[in-house]
Motif scaffolding. Structure first.
Motif, PDB file in Angstrom:
ATOM      1  N   HIS A 667       0.833  -1.196   0.000  1.00 44.74           N
ATOM      2  CA  HIS A 667       0.000   0.000   0.000  1.00 44.74           C
ATOM      3  C   HIS A 667       0.873   1.255   0.000  1.00 44.74           C
ATOM      4  O   HIS A 667       1.697   1.447   0.905  1.00 44.74           O
ATOM      5  N   ILE A 668       0.671   2.097  -1.004  1.00 45.66           N
ATOM      6  CA  ILE A 668       1.513   3.276  -1.194  1.00 45.66           C
ATOM      7  C   ILE A 668       0.619   4.510  -1.295  1.00 45.66           C
ATOM      8  O   ILE A 668      -0.176   4.642  -2.236  1.00 45.66           O
ATOM      9  N   PHE A 669       0.735   5.393  -0.315  1.00 45.45           N
ATOM     10  CA  PHE A 669       0.046   6.680  -0.360  1.00 45.45           C
ATOM     11  C   PHE A 669       1.094   7.740  -0.718  1.00 45.45           C
ATOM     12  O   PHE A 669       2.126   7.844  -0.055  1.00 45.45           O
ATOM     13  N   TYR A 691      -3.310   6.794  -4.297  1.00 46.90           N
ATOM     14  CA  TYR A 691      -3.092   5.511  -3.606  1.00 46.90           C
ATOM     15  C   TYR A 691      -2.719   4.476  -4.661  1.00 46.90           C
ATOM     16  O   TYR A 691      -3.432   4.298  -5.645  1.00 46.90           O
ATOM     17  N   ASP A 692      -1.573   3.799  -4.453  1.00 45.63           N
ATOM     18  CA  ASP A 692      -1.128   2.723  -5.338  1.00 45.63           C
ATOM     19  C   ASP A 692      -1.246   1.384  -4.633  1.00 45.63           C
ATOM     20  O   ASP A 692      -0.913   1.276  -3.433  1.00 45.63           O
ATOM     21  N   TYR A 693      -1.687   0.389  -5.378  1.00 45.36           N
ATOM     22  CA  TYR A 693      -1.590  -0.990  -4.890  1.00 45.36           C
ATOM     23  C   TYR A 693      -0.476  -1.664  -5.682  1.00 45.36           C
ATOM     24  O   TYR A 693      -0.548  -1.791  -6.909  1.00 45.36           O
ATOM     25  N   TYR A 694       0.571  -2.084  -4.955  1.00 47.02           N
ATOM     26  CA  TYR A 694       1.771  -2.652  -5.566  1.00 47.02           C
ATOM     27  C   TYR A 694       1.503  -4.097  -5.992  1.00 47.02           C
ATOM     28  O   TYR A 694       1.109  -4.941  -5.177  1.00 47.02           O
ATOM     29  N   LEU A 695       1.700  -4.378  -7.275  1.00 48.37           N
ATOM     30  CA  LEU A 695       1.517  -5.732  -7.795  1.00 48.37           C
ATOM     31  C   LEU A 695       2.821  -6.505  -7.812  1.00 48.37           C
ATOM     32  O   LEU A 695       2.903  -7.632  -7.325  1.00 48.37           O
TER      33      LEU A 695
END
Length: 805
Positions: A667-669, A691-695
Motif C-alpha cells: 500500500h503506497i500513499f 493511492y497505489d496498490y503494488y503488484l
C-alpha cells in the motif's frame, strides 16, 4: 556317595554365593547409570541485556550488550547437559534470544509471536532445554533489528566422547558487521531507495565505469532486462568485527594445530575466510562433522558456522582474514610469533558482469520472473526444480569479467602497516577500516615486518575523482562465484560422515518456493508474498518435507529453518550434508529436505536481517499443533507490516517539485507536486495525491485526484485511475484516465553517468494540455543532498538543491 538331596543343598549354597556378587554387580551398574544421569549436569547462565555506549570508529554510539560485552559471552556445554539460561531485559523495549541451530522444545526457540511472547522491559525469561547435539552454534536476538546493534554470541557444545579434533585447543571466532548508523535509519534508507551505501563502499556502477571496462553492452543489457545494478551487500558498514574488534592476536607456537570455531554472526555480510599459513581443513559445518577437506578460500554465509583446523607455521605471525564478500573491508586474527605474514588479497567483484544473456523474450517479458528467465508458468511446471544455476543464456561479456587488472601497475612494494592503535575500551579512532593493520597486543611490530604472499594490484585511476566510487576503479576484478579467485560456498565438498538419506518408504511433501524481491522499494518475498500477507507452510509429522528454493533475484539469500537440520542435496548423494542454514545463490535452485519430527510452529526465513524484516519469511506449521494461549494472543503482531515515510524536495530558481510517500509492502500513499514561477504571470501549481496498490516490481495500479491551479485558484480537480509499469531500459511509465475523460501518458528515465553524476528526463502527454517535458542533471553530495540543474518546457532553466529524506 552323595544323595540327590545332598547335591541339591550344595547347588543351593553355590547359588547363594553367586547371587551376592551378581547383586553387587547390578548395584554397581545401577549406580553407574545413576552417575551417568548425574553427569548430564544442569548448566546455568544469566544473560543481562542492556544498552551501553561503545566506540568502534572514534564516534561513541549506543550499542546493545550482553553482560556488558559485544559479542555476548561464549556459552559452553557438554552434549546431554540440561541448559538453564535466564535472560534479563534491562532495556526499555522488548527483546528475545534465539538459539540458532539448537534442537529444542518449540516453546524455547525464542522467536517472538511464533514460539513465545517477547521478553518485556524489566522482565526475565528462563530458557530450559536438554542438549541433544554437539558442535559450534550461536545465539542472537530475534526482535526487530537488535541483532545489528550487538545482541549475539557463541554457543559451543562438547561431545560426550572426544574425537581426535576435540582434543585440540579451540578458539571461537565470531564475525559481525557494525554501523554507527541506527539500524532503523538503515532500513529507512533502503526502503526509500538510495545509492548512498554503494557510493560509500565504492561499488557503484555507471555508464562511464562500464565504458572504462569495455562492458557497455553488459550495462545496457541489464537495463534492457529491467534489472537494478547488482551488489553483493545492501549496507555500508563502518567496521567488520572479529570477536568485537577489527583484529585480534592469539598466542600460539610453531606447528600447533588450532581448531577455529568460526561463526558468521553478521546482519548482512558474507565473508571469505583465508589463512596466510596455508590451507584450512574443514571438519564441521553448522555444528555437525563432515569428511575433512582442505580449502584456501572459504565463503561463509550469514548465520553459518564452520570448524576449521589450521596449523601455525614457524617464524612469523600469520593472518587469518575474514574479507567482506563485497570487498568493502575485513577483520583479522593473527596467530604465531614474529614478523607478520598477511593473507593474500581477494579480487573485488566485477559487478558489471551480467549473469543472464539478453534475449528478446526476456526483454519483452511482462513479469519480473520472466525477465530473469524463470516465468511463473515454467516454475509451476517444475522446470527449475533441479539444484544448480537457472535462467542462464551464457554470462554476458564473461570474457571481460573473469580477471581484470592493470598490467604493469602491480604494487610490488612491501605492504606497510598502519600506525599502532589502542583498542582498549573499543576506542579505535576515526581511521578508515582498510588501514587497520595492528592491535595493542602487537603494536611493537615494525611496519616493515608485515609482508604479503600476494601483493594487491594498484588502484586504477579514478578519472579525476569522477569514478572514485565506481567498482571499475578497483583492481583486480573477478566474476563472483564463477572465478576461482572468488568461489561460491563449498557445499558440493561437504560430505556427511554417515548416510543421511531418509527411508524411501516415507511420504514426501514437496514445497516449491520462489525467492523474489524489489531492490528499489526494498521488499522481499517468498512465492511473491511477504510474511505479512502469507499463510503458514503446513506439514505433517513423520513425513519427509522437501523445499525447492528458486532464487529469482540477483542477491544471495541465506535461508534458515528453526528447530531442524535439513539435508542439502548436493553431489554427495546419500551422504549429503546436514545443515540449518544454506545460501541460495542468485539465479539458482537449492533443494533441501528434512524429517518432520519436531512438532510445533517454526520460523523459516532469509537470515539477511533487513530482508527478513522486509518480508522474506514464513511459519512452518505442523498439522494439529496449537500454540499456547499467550503466544496465540500476540501472533497477529508477527504479521504487522509497518509504514515508512520518505520523500524528495527539489528547490530550484525557476520552480519547486517533490514527492511525499507513506508506504508499506503493498500500500503506497503518495503526493507528487510541482510549482513554477518563471516565465508565467502567476505561480502555477499541480498536486496529485494517489493511492497505489503494488503488484510486483514492474507494475502497480493507482487511483487519486489531479489538482491544478494558479496562485490561490483551483482550475482543475479530477479523479484519476491508472497504471504504472516499468518498461525495458528501466524506463518508468504511467498512464491514467481522469473523470473528465482526459487521458495522460508519461515516461521517465534516470541514468548514472558516474556514481555521483546522473541525468534524468520526463515527458508527459495530456490530451488537454499536450506535452510537458523536463530534463536535468544531479550531483549527489551527501546522503540527503544533491545539486541539480533542470530545464522545464514551461518554466525554463534553473538550478538548485535536492533534499531526500
Amino acid at each position: 556317595m552323595k544323595t540327590p538331596e545332598c547335591s541339591q543343598n550344595v547347588y543351593r549354597r553355590l547359588l547363594i554365593k553367586l547371587m551376592k556378587p551378581v547383586a553387587i554387580l547390578f548395584g554397581c551398574l545401577a549406580l553407574f547409570l545413576s552417575g551417568t544421569e548425574l553427569l548430564a549436569a544442569t548448566i546455568e547462565y544469566d544473560l543481562t541485556i542492556a544498552g551501553q555506549e561503545m566506540n568502534f570508529t572514534g564516534q561513541p554510539v549506543e550499542a546493545l550488550t550482553i553482560n556488558g560485552h559485544l559479542p555476548g559471552p561464549t556459552l559452553r556445554f557438554t552434549e546431554g547437559d540440561h541448559a538453564v539460561i535466564r535472560v534479563h531485559n534491562r532495556m526499555d523495549v522488548e527483546t528475545s534470544i534465539h538459539w540458532h541451530g539448537i534442537l529444542l522444545p518449540n516453546a524455547m526457540d525464542g522467536v517472538p509471536f511464533v514460539t513465545f511472547p517477547p521478553i518485556a522491559p524489566g522482565r526475565t525469561f528462563m530458557y530450559e532445554f536438554d542438549l541433544r547435539q554437539s558442535g559450534t552454534y550461536w545465539y542472537h536476538s530475534h526482535t526487530m533489528l537488535q541483532e545489528q546493534r550487538g545482541l549475539y554470541g557463541a554457543l559451543v557444545i562438547a561431545p560426550k566422547n572426544d574425537g581426535a579434533f576435540d582434543r585440540l585447543r579451540d578458539h571461537v571466532v565470531v564475525l559481525s558487521d557494525w554501523t554507527d548508523e541506527n539500524a532503523s535509519s538503515v532500513l529507512h534508507t533502503l526502503k526509500r531507495g538510495s545509492e548512498w551505501y554503494s557510493l560509500q563502499k565504492g561499488s557503484s556502477q555507471s555508464v562511464l565505469g562500464a565504458a572504462r571496462l569495455g562492458m557497455l553492452s553488459a550495462y545496457f543489457s541489464r537495463e534492457l532486462q529491467r534489472m537494478p545494478p547488482m551488489d553483493l551487500a545492501d549496507v555500508y558498514y563502518d567496521r567488520f568485527l572479529l570477536n568485537g574488534s577489527s583484529e585480534q592476536s592469539l598466542a600460539s607456537h610453531s606447528g600447533e594445530k588450532i581448531r577455529l570455531r568460526v561463526i558468521a554472526g553478521s546482519a548482512t555480510t558474507f565473508f571469505y575466510l583465508q589463512f596466510a599459513g596455508g590451507p584450512m581443513q574443514v571438519i564441521a559445518a553448522d555444528g555437525l562433522p563432515v569428511q575433512p577437506f582442505d580449502e584456501r578460500q572459504l565463503l561463509i554465509g550469514v548465520a553459518e558456522t564452520y570448524d576449521l583446523i589450521i596449523t601455525v607455521p614457524a617464524d612469523g605471525s600469520y593472518e587469518f582474514r575474514a574479507t567482506a564478500h563485497d570487498g568493502s573491508g575485513q577483520a583479522s586474527l593473527w596467530l604465531g610469533n614474529g614478523p607478520r605474514r598477511a593473507a593474500p588479497d581477494i579480487p573485488h567483484p566485477n559487478l558489471y558482469a551480467s549473469m543472464a544473456g539478453l534475449t528478446l523474450k526476456r526483454m519483452l517479458a511482462l513479469t519480473p520472473g520472466g525477465t530473469m528467465g524463470m516465468p511463473g508458468n515454467e516454475v509451476r511446471a517444475g522446470k527449475f526444480d533441479q539444484p544448480g544455476m537457472n535462467g542462464m543464456g551464457g554470462m554476458d561479456e564473461l570474457g571481460h569479467g573473469v580477471m581484470i587488472h592493470d598490467a604493469g601497475k602491480m604494487n610490488h612494494a612491501a605492504m606497510a602497516s598502519a600506525p599502532a592503535l589502542d583498542h582498549a575500551g573499543h576506542d579505535m579512532g576515526a581511521m578508515p577500516q582498510k588501514t587497520m593493520q595492528t592491535d595493542a597486543a602487537t603494536k611493537d611490530h615494525a611496519a616493515s615486518e608485515v609482508t604479503s604472499h600476494k601483493q594487491p594490484a594498484a588502484p586504477r585511476s579514478t578519472w579525476f575523482g569522477l569514478l572514485a566510487d565506481d567498482i571499475s576503479s578497483k583492481a583486480p576484478l573477478a566474476v563472483d562465484g564463477m572465478s576461482p579467485e572468488r568461489p561460491g560456498p563449498p557445499y558440493d565438498k561437504l560430505r556427511a560422515l554417515q548416510p543421511t538419506a531418509f527411508d524411501p518408504h516415507k511420504p514426501v511433501r514437496e514445497i516449491r518456493l520462489t525467492l523474489d524481491g524489489d531492490m528499489e522499494r526494498y521488499v522481499w518475498f517468498l512465492n511473491n508474498k511477504p510474511l505479512s500477507e502469507s499463510d503458514f507452510i503446513e506439514i505433517k509429522r513423520d513425513e519427509v518435507v522437501r523445499f525447492i528454493m528458486i532464487n529469482r533475484t540477483m542477491m544471495h539469500h541465506p535461508m534458515h529453518l528453526h528447530g531442524h537440520f535439513f539435508r542439502v542435496l548436493n553431489t554427495q548423494g546419500d551422504y549429503s550434508p546436514l545443515k540449518h542454514t544454506v545460501d541460495v545463490a542468485p539465479m539458482t535452485t537449492t533443494v533441501i529436505e528434512f524429517a518432520a519430527e519436531e512438532f510445533g510452529d517454526w520460523f523459516f526465513h532469509c537470515h539477511l536481517l533487513y530482508h527478513m524484516e522486509s518480508g522474506m519469511a514464513r511459519v512452518v506449521h505442523y498439522q494439529d499443533f496449537t500454540p499456547d494461549p499467550a503466544t496465540a494472543a500476540v501472533r497477529d503482531r508477527l504479521y504487522h507490516d509497518p509504514f515508512q515515510l520518505y520523500g524528495q524536495v527539489d528547490v530550484l530558481s525557476q520552480m519547486a517539485q517533490g514527492v511525499l510517500v507513506y508506504a508499506n509492502t503493498r500500500h503506497i500513499f503518495s503526493t507528487e507536486w510541482r510549482a513554477g514561477w518563471q516565465r508565467v504571470d502567476d505561480v502555477e501549481w499541480e498536486a496529485t495525491p494517489a493511492y497505489d496498490y503494488y503488484l510486483n516490481r514492474f507494475a502497480s495500479v493507482f487511483a487519486g485526484v489531479d489538482l491544478e491551479g494558479s496562485g490561490d485558484r483551483f482550475e482543475k480537480h479530477e479523479g484519476i485511475f491508472g497504471l504504472r509499469y516499468l518498461l525495458p531500459l528501466n524506463i518508468s511509465s504511467r498512464i491514467w484516465v481522469d473523470t473528465a475523460g482526459e487521458f495522460q501518458f508519461g515516461v521517465s528515465k534516470h541514468l548514472e553517468l558516474t556514481p555521483r553524476l546522473a541525468v534524468y528526463s520526463e515527458a508527459e502527454y495530456d490530451t488537454k494540455e499536450q506535452w510537458e517535458i523536463r530534463a536535468g542533471t544531479s550531483y549527489m553530495m551527501t546522503k540527503h543532498f544533491s545539486l541539480i540543474g533542470q530545464w522545464h518546457s514551461r518554466f525554463g532553466w534553473g538550478g538548485g538543491l535536492r533534499w531526500q529524506f
